[in-house]
Design a protein around this motif. Sequence first.
Motif, mmCIF file in Angstrom:
data_model
loop_
_atom_site.group_PDB
_atom_site.id
_atom_site.type_symbol
_atom_site.label_atom_id
_atom_site.label_comp_id
_atom_site.label_asym_id
_atom_site.label_seq_id
_atom_site.Cartn_x
_atom_site.Cartn_y
_atom_site.Cartn_z
ATOM 1 N N GLY A 1 0.833 -1.225 0.015
ATOM 2 C CA GLY A 1 0.053 0.081 0.026
ATOM 3 C C GLY A 1 0.867 1.273 -0.034
ATOM 4 N N ILE A 2 2.034 1.235 0.573
ATOM 5 C CA ILE A 2 2.803 2.398 0.592
ATOM 6 C C ILE A 2 4.184 2.121 0.047
ATOM 7 C CG2 ILE A 2 4.024 3.954 2.234
ATOM 8 C CD1 ILE A 2 1.315 3.898 4.160
ATOM 9 N N PRO B 1 4.381 1.388 -3.873
ATOM 10 C CA PRO B 1 3.994 2.499 -4.916
ATOM 11 C C PRO B 1 5.232 3.661 -4.735
ATOM 12 C CG PRO B 1 2.196 1.465 -3.675
ATOM 13 C CD PRO B 1 3.444 0.727 -3.026
ATOM 14 N N LEU B 2 5.524 3.989 -3.714
ATOM 15 C CA LEU B 2 6.550 4.993 -3.501
ATOM 16 C C LEU B 2 7.943 4.667 -4.172
ATOM 17 C CD1 LEU B 2 5.918 6.422 0.423
ATOM 18 C CD2 LEU B 2 5.421 7.543 -1.857
ATOM 19 N N SER C 1 7.162 5.425 -7.575
ATOM 20 C CA SER C 1 7.107 6.840 -7.844
ATOM 21 C C SER C 1 8.763 7.454 -8.341
ATOM 22 C CB SER C 1 6.398 7.558 -6.769
ATOM 23 O OG SER C 1 4.957 7.122 -6.776
ATOM 24 N N ILE D 1 9.669 6.769 -11.416
ATOM 25 C CA ILE D 1 9.325 7.478 -12.313
ATOM 26 C C ILE D 1 9.847 8.993 -12.369
ATOM 27 C CG2 ILE D 1 6.880 9.046 -12.647
ATOM 28 C CD1 ILE D 1 5.563 6.453 -11.678
ATOM 29 N N PRO E 1 8.713 11.721 -4.085
ATOM 30 C CA PRO E 1 7.184 11.516 -4.459
ATOM 31 C C PRO E 1 6.209 12.519 -4.138
ATOM 32 C CG PRO E 1 8.089 9.663 -3.697
ATOM 33 C CD PRO E 1 9.015 10.644 -3.110
#
Lengths: 111, 84
Positions: A27-28, A31-32, A35, A38, A49
């Motif tokens: 959940g964290i 994804p971070l 990011s 990215i 992020p």
Amino acid sequence: MTAAELFEKLRPIQEAKGYFFNQDREGITLPLLESLLINKERYGYMVCPCRLASGDREKDKDIICPCIYREPDVAEYGSCYCGLYVSRDWNEGRIPHVPVPERRPPEKMFL
Amino acid sequence: MSEKLVKLYALSTCIHCRHTKDFLNECGIKYDCVDVDTLQGEERQAMIDEVKRYNPNCTFPTILIGEKVIVGFRKDEIEEALKS
């Protein structure tokens, strides 16, 4: 590089310094990390992020992950601003989970 | 929940912004959302100036619920503002 690969690469290095990835991996943390990859693609460096980058590495150097605010934030709140790095106590629920206020001086953003 | 104008200034890469979007979606709230990091040039600068009018520090998420401004994913404050 994938977020999972970045996770495996960074974890031993950061844990040795006393910083742990958020135990909410799906959940964290992942994804971070995604990011960060990215932002590396976008700007050429892994800017935080959860902060708006200027695109100028010199101006953004204080928020290149791990940011210079991680240490005081984890010391005070058990978590960095975006929640990627936390303390052992935070992960094991011994301290409350609260939103971490922005420590970065606002003028740094508008240089 | 009241029909207030809800606007969310966010970053596409920010996890707290994503959780805020998820929460508003779960509540079935209709809202405007701007991912400021996906804008470029003058459009980006204009949006930064707009955010600063509500949140001088220009941090994210910044949420407008009617007249109320909430900075950060503060679930209880968001719920309260939606209800009142």
